[in-house]
Design a protein around this motif. Structure first.
Motif, PDB file in Angstrom:
ATOM      1  N   ASP A 105       0.824  -1.208   0.000  1.00 11.62           N
ATOM      2  CA  ASP A 105       0.000   0.000   0.000  1.00 11.62           C
ATOM      3  C   ASP A 105       0.862   1.264   0.000  1.00 11.62           C
ATOM      4  OD1 ASP A 105      -2.821  -0.887   0.103  1.00 11.62           O
ATOM      5  OD2 ASP A 105      -2.142  -1.921   1.913  1.00 11.62           O
ATOM      6  N   LEU A 106       2.108   1.112  -0.443  1.00 15.28           N
ATOM      7  CA  LEU A 106       3.041   2.245  -0.549  1.00 15.28           C
ATOM      8  C   LEU A 106       3.291   2.906   0.802  1.00 15.28           C
ATOM      9  CD1 LEU A 106       1.712   3.868  -3.862  1.00 15.28           C
ATOM     10  CD2 LEU A 106       3.404   2.042  -3.580  1.00 15.28           C
ATOM     11  N   LEU A 107       3.205   2.106   1.864  1.00 10.09           N
ATOM     12  CA  LEU A 107       3.511   2.568   3.218  1.00 10.09           C
ATOM     13  C   LEU A 107       4.491   1.571   3.840  1.00 10.09           C
ATOM     14  CD1 LEU A 107      -0.039   3.709   4.386  1.00 10.09           C
ATOM     15  CD2 LEU A 107       1.969   5.176   4.111  1.00 10.09           C
ATOM     16  N   PRO A 108       5.753   1.626   3.422  1.00 11.78           N
ATOM     17  CA  PRO A 108       6.719   0.605   3.829  1.00 11.78           C
ATOM     18  C   PRO A 108       6.901   0.524   5.335  1.00 11.78           C
ATOM     19  CG  PRO A 108       7.820   2.507   2.855  1.00 11.78           C
ATOM     20  CD  PRO A 108       6.360   2.673   2.588  1.00 11.78           C
ATOM     21  N   GLY A 109       6.895  -0.723   5.831  1.00 10.88           N
ATOM     22  CA  GLY A 109       7.132  -0.943   7.249  1.00 10.88           C
ATOM     23  C   GLY A 109       5.948  -0.648   8.149  1.00 10.88           C
ATOM     24  N   ILE A 110       4.739  -0.556   7.579  1.00 10.99           N
ATOM     25  CA  ILE A 110       3.546  -0.274   8.377  1.00 10.99           C
ATOM     26  C   ILE A 110       2.485  -1.333   8.090  1.00 10.99           C
ATOM     27  CG2 ILE A 110       1.707   1.369   8.919  1.00 10.99           C
ATOM     28  CD1 ILE A 110       3.556   3.575   7.797  1.00 10.99           C
ATOM     29  N   LEU A 111       2.022  -1.990   9.129  1.00  7.97           N
ATOM     30  CA  LEU A 111       0.900  -2.922   9.032  1.00  7.97           C
ATOM     31  C   LEU A 111      -0.232  -2.396   9.905  1.00  7.97           C
ATOM     32  CD1 LEU A 111       2.779  -6.331   9.442  1.00  7.97           C
ATOM     33  CD2 LEU A 111       2.045  -5.263   7.302  1.00  7.97           C
ATOM     34  N   CYS A 112      -1.445  -2.447   9.385  1.00  7.60           N
ATOM     35  CA  CYS A 112      -2.603  -1.980  10.156  1.00  7.60           C
ATOM     36  C   CYS A 112      -3.785  -2.914   9.914  1.00  7.60           C
ATOM     37  CB  CYS A 112      -2.970  -0.551   9.766  1.00  7.60           C
ATOM     38  SG  CYS A 112      -4.459   0.057  10.592  1.00  7.60           S
ATOM     39  N   ASP A 113      -4.260  -3.528  10.992  1.00  2.34           N
ATOM     40  CA  ASP A 113      -5.435  -4.395  10.926  1.00  2.34           C
ATOM     41  C   ASP A 113      -6.615  -3.684  11.577  1.00  2.34           C
ATOM     42  OD1 ASP A 113      -4.110  -6.607   9.716  1.00  2.34           O
ATOM     43  OD2 ASP A 113      -3.190  -7.045  11.658  1.00  2.34           O
TER      44      ASP A 113
END
Length: 204
Positions: free
Chosen positions: A142-150
């Motif tokens: 999602d072009l947000l490197p190093g970020i995971l959001c659930d």
């Protein structure tokens, strides 16, 4: 409404610095290619958003800044602009930089992260049946490197797998998620210990 943020507090003394405007950022220069498809910017040219230690020419020079993370402009060995990246300056790190934008002129500020979260949400609304229970942000995907959001209804859970992104933009990212999603609570997880060890990020 008040937003509950549940998070561990770091005891790290990591220095934090970044410059939003492109003309004031330091530059990460890549080494020349040693083949048509090898070395230097060969990997980046194939849209792989990671820069490895052996692909950077002036990593030691950037380390002398005294910071553990920087927002940098990336150039190839011929001086062509590649994009903006978050750069991890810890000794021993293999992946030293992750491309955040392929346009160095774009300010990397809270508005930038708001737009990226909106983009990720719109993508899920198009392809995911239940957008209230899904992985809303999937790092580089999602072009947000190093970020995971659930997302779990009105609660969201965030994990940073890039030490530089966390060090430089943790507040911007959390504020952007809060602005777009208006959750009841934001919970940060730090249980990806292997990833954080590789990044030299604090284990909390």
């Amino acid at each position: 409404a008040n937003i509950l943020r549940v998070r561990a507090h770091s005891t790290s003394s990591a220095s934090k610095t970044f410059t939003v405007q492109a003309d004031s950022r330091p530059t990460l220069r890549m080494v020349p290619r040693h083949g048509k498809e090898k070395g230097g910017d060969a990997r980046i040219s194939r849209s792989v958003p990671w820069i490895f230690r052996n692909e950077a020419e002036n990593f030691e020079e950037l380390q002398k800044s005294g910071h553990t993370a920087l927002l940098v402009n990336v150039e190839n060995s011929e001086g062509r602009e590649i994009g903006a990246a978050v750069c991890n300056l810890h000794k021993g790190v293999n992946i030293i930089a992750r491309i955040v934008s392929d346009n160095v002129a774009v300010p990397i500020d809270q508005a930038f992260f708001v737009q990226r979260v909106i983009r990720a949400l719109a993508h899920r609304q198009q392809f995911v049946q239940d957008v209230m229970h899904c992985r809303l942000v999937n790092s580089e995907g999602d072009l947000l490197p190093g970020i995971l959001c659930d997302r779990y209804d009105d609660t969201i859970c965030v994990q940073f797998t890039s030490a530089a992104m966390e060090c430089l933009f943790e507040t911007h990212v959390l504020d952007a998620l809060e602005e777009v999603l208006e959750p009841r609570a934001i919970i940060q997880r730090y249980d990806l210990h292997r990833d954080r060890q590789l990044e030299h990020a604090p284990i909390r």
